[in-house]
Scaffold this active site. Sequence first.
Site, short mmCIF file in Angstrom:
data_model
loop_
_atom_site.label_atom_id
_atom_site.label_comp_id
_atom_site.label_asym_id
_atom_site.label_seq_id
_atom_site.Cartn_x
_atom_site.Cartn_y
_atom_site.Cartn_z
N MET B 12 0.93 -0.92 -0.07
CA MET B 12 0.32 0.07 -0.12
C MET B 12 1.21 1.39 0.21
O MET B 12 0.75 2.12 0.89
CB MET B 12 -0.64 -0.19 0.89
CG MET B 12 -2.08 -1.05 1.44
SD MET B 12 -2.95 -0.80 0.27
CE MET B 12 -2.84 -2.33 -1.33
N HIS B 130 4.44 5.52 2.18
CA HIS B 130 3.08 4.56 2.86
C HIS B 130 1.66 4.94 3.00
O HIS B 130 1.84 6.69 3.03
CB HIS B 130 3.25 3.98 4.27
CG HIS B 130 2.27 2.16 3.69
ND1 HIS B 130 1.32 2.42 4.55
CD2 HIS B 130 2.75 0.56 3.61
CE1 HIS B 130 0.82 1.47 4.73
NE2 HIS B 130 1.66 0.83 3.82
N HIS B 131 0.96 4.79 1.77
CA HIS B 131 -0.38 5.34 1.74
C HIS B 131 -0.86 5.91 3.60
O HIS B 131 -1.78 6.69 3.42
CB HIS B 131 -1.17 4.29 1.01
CG HIS B 131 -2.59 5.17 0.29
ND1 HIS B 131 -2.81 5.70 0.55
CD2 HIS B 131 -2.74 4.78 -1.14
CE1 HIS B 131 -3.95 6.72 -0.47
NE2 HIS B 131 -4.02 5.79 -1.25
N ALA B 132 -0.38 4.96 4.72
CA ALA B 132 -1.13 5.61 5.66
C ALA B 132 -0.63 7.16 6.04
O ALA B 132 -0.91 7.70 7.26
CB ALA B 132 -0.48 4.25 6.86
N ILE B 401 -1.25 1.97 -6.02
CA ILE B 401 -1.34 0.84 -5.90
C ILE B 401 -1.91 -0.41 -7.30
O ILE B 401 -3.03 -0.15 -6.79
CB ILE B 401 -1.73 1.12 -4.72
CG1 ILE B 401 -0.93 1.86 -3.68
CG2 ILE B 401 -1.55 -0.35 -3.47
CD1 ILE B 401 -1.82 2.63 -2.47
#
Lengths: 452, 452
Positions: B12, B130-132, B401
């Site tokens: 991700m 990271h997407h988070a 992604i």
Amino acid sequence: MFLYGESRETMMHVAGLMPFTPAPGTPPDHLRRLMDEIKAGAEVFRPWNFKLRTPDLLWNPLQGWVEEANVDREYHVRRSAVPMPGDERELGILVSRLHGSPIDFHRPPWEAHLIEGLEGGRFALYVKVHHALVDGFSAMRVLSNALSLDPAERDRPLFFSIPPPAREPRLGDEDGGGVHFPELLAAVRAQYGATKSVARALMNVVQSTRAKDHELVSPLQAPRCILNARISRSRRFATQKLETARMRAIAKAANGTLNDVILALSAASLRRYLEELDALPTGPLVAMLPVSVRAKDDLGGGNAVGAILASLATHVADPAERIATIVASTKHAKQQLQGMSKAAIIQYSALITAPSMLQMIPTTAGHLRPTFNVVISNVPGPEEPRYFRGARLEAAYPMSIPVHGQALNITCNSYAGSVCFGFTGCRDTVPHLQRLAVYCGEALGELERALL
Amino acid sequence: MFLYGESRETMMHVAGLMPFTPAPGTPPDHLRRLMDEIKAGAEVFRPWNFKLRTPDLLWNPLQGWVEEANVDREYHVRRSAVPMPGDERELGILVSRLHGSPIDFHRPPWEAHLIEGLEGGRFALYVKVHHALVDGFSAMRVLSNALSLDPAERDRPLFFSIPPPAREPRLGDEDGGGVHFPELLAAVRAQYGATKSVARALMNVVQSTRAKDHELVSPLQAPRCILNARISRSRRFATQKLETARMRAIAKAANGTLNDVILALSAASLRRYLEELDALPTGPLVAMLPVSVRAKDDLGGGNAVGAILASLATHVADPAERIATIVASTKHAKQQLQGMSKAAIIQYSALITAPSMLQMIPTTAGHLRPTFNVVISNVPGPEEPRYFRGARLEAAYPMSIPVHGQALNITCNSYAGSVCFGFTGCRDTVPHLQRLAVYCGEALGELERALL
């Protein structure tokens, strides 16, 4: 068994780094042409076309190898370049990074990287192989044996395109230093049976090891040390290349072996390194090293790899006294090993070649007092210079596997009059790993001054 | 939620690729000097010093961010080089490889790579996040906004050393195209409550999506397509840069928007690509695309990102007829979206920004008939040229992604008079990805000939 140990932090692949000096007149784009040639249809022979039967279920009891009909050569062979100035440091950084990324189990578990941009137009080959495909002791030999003895040979392909010999090569024939992985695995399987649970098998190994430890190395007890901590996913790699003749002269003076000198150089380096970090244990560090032995009950002509534990005498300040202590320690350990059965030796072999097995019992990982502090191995390689299409192989550095509790690994490979040291460590647990390589080189002069 | 989707195959992280032309007179070792400067003590400001509280237990309900006091700058910032001849192809290969390796969750989840060796002394910056930490819609903007508007400014640091503004920047203020990740996550969390199980929450999303699909895009039904298969761990990335003015002229002629032209170019490219592979579905491909909307119940002044499904009309051979069908389809979908509540829109946003959620229900992954075939997004970026220490940013390509069932992702980013297309795909499911980029460029001329 190497598959069981696979996790994001402990990746069970070994590798070799092989720098080359191209022949005069080599065109600057020779690696690009090589890549084009490979893409255009290089053959991929066994075992390089083997892949796992059930890659998503590594622990599957039916796990095994199947042949991949259509190996994606562009995936397995890759070009890379080092940034300016293309020195050993930049090469080390690139290779550490390549070594830190996991292997894809959905494909044959190997990668070859053609690395350009080294100073003076030099290049390097970095090959990563999962331990389950080619074991660590054989990997460097397989790779260097795939090269040519003839500098004039210009059409030899890379290792994966060289057909296997008609009969399965018995590694170890040449010099007794290797053990063939399928053989080892079959033996281990026979010992534990296919139906026993993995946890049970692992406990057997751990328990028998403890019992044997006592028998084998009773005077030794490994001290707690920063090298025996949990590791992260990143790697650092450093190399050192030393003249075999200089090391043999020291071995002779110390009444020991080349392996003893390797231990003494590692010991001197580790002592200085740990002292600087204010982390030198008061007791001597204990090394585990594979040695070639013939078991008392082995009727066949083959050799086996056994393991001994030896004191590194890192508590001794004087270099001459230190190497004397090491020589005595390895002699004693080898004498005891001669009395062991083949089954016991193979248990050791399994433990050495897959140190991660101890890690499989989660509570022990990096917490228990270690049985040994560092694995130091020496694998004999070819003594004659090797070539790839006229480019001379400068050195062959092995890269090994740090695991939880064993954050540093020292592996040596002899080649054309030199011993090539590869220091593979966890980037975070073993900071400034490069220093170990530098100190190892400086320790040679120190030993010469003390003994010769 | 992005953490739940993390696996070896579906990673991700999003990324940006930013090639630069250095100012005349830039020393050849400028990136080495930059690296030395960073190692010597570059500051790392939030959020770039955030790391996960429990990296070994991603699903931990107490998961959260903690500040890393001692960010290892040499780990996060890395130098790389492309092999000869340093063209777009070699850059694409290197970047695909960098994008295919997972992020280490034990550290702040980002990496920046300084890439040298491009033709003509050019270099590139590749940043993986990271997407988070920074969501995909904001990542490119955050990165380009960290650059300078002034070509004469020569001491500006890289993005992670630029202090955050006093108040949290509200992304989306500038042009309404973004949604701030913490805001989104908080909203999703509020909807589902902290105590509900993740599986339950996911099922809610899936079920409500199905209900809404019906309401929203009743005339559309995505056909089965090779793009909607399971993916492997390897990525391929290709880029295309097209003049915004040319695209706007087509939009005007077709009575549509810039987004419609992006869809039409993607549609033309996909049609030709799939036809060549003999894999063009008879029904039209369905694209999911994020659009900026104001919900009917939103009393605040903010915008939200909603999602619409649109026909790509890939069954239509005539370019003019094809774009007309696309324009009609997006108009219809947007009208329906205007009537949705903010909560419903946010559910869509969650689904779009974390398409992997659908994958969390193991049986659906890559097996069910897809709701849509491909996600195509367009994120507005800066319209003025940007510089890093005198080097001009040439383009800013977003990398997204692919997940199981969505093997291709087309993301666009506008910059300085151009639309930069990033095609991110699974190396194995979407072979010859480069062709999609080439065909997309050629489709522009085709549309011009058909409409202007």
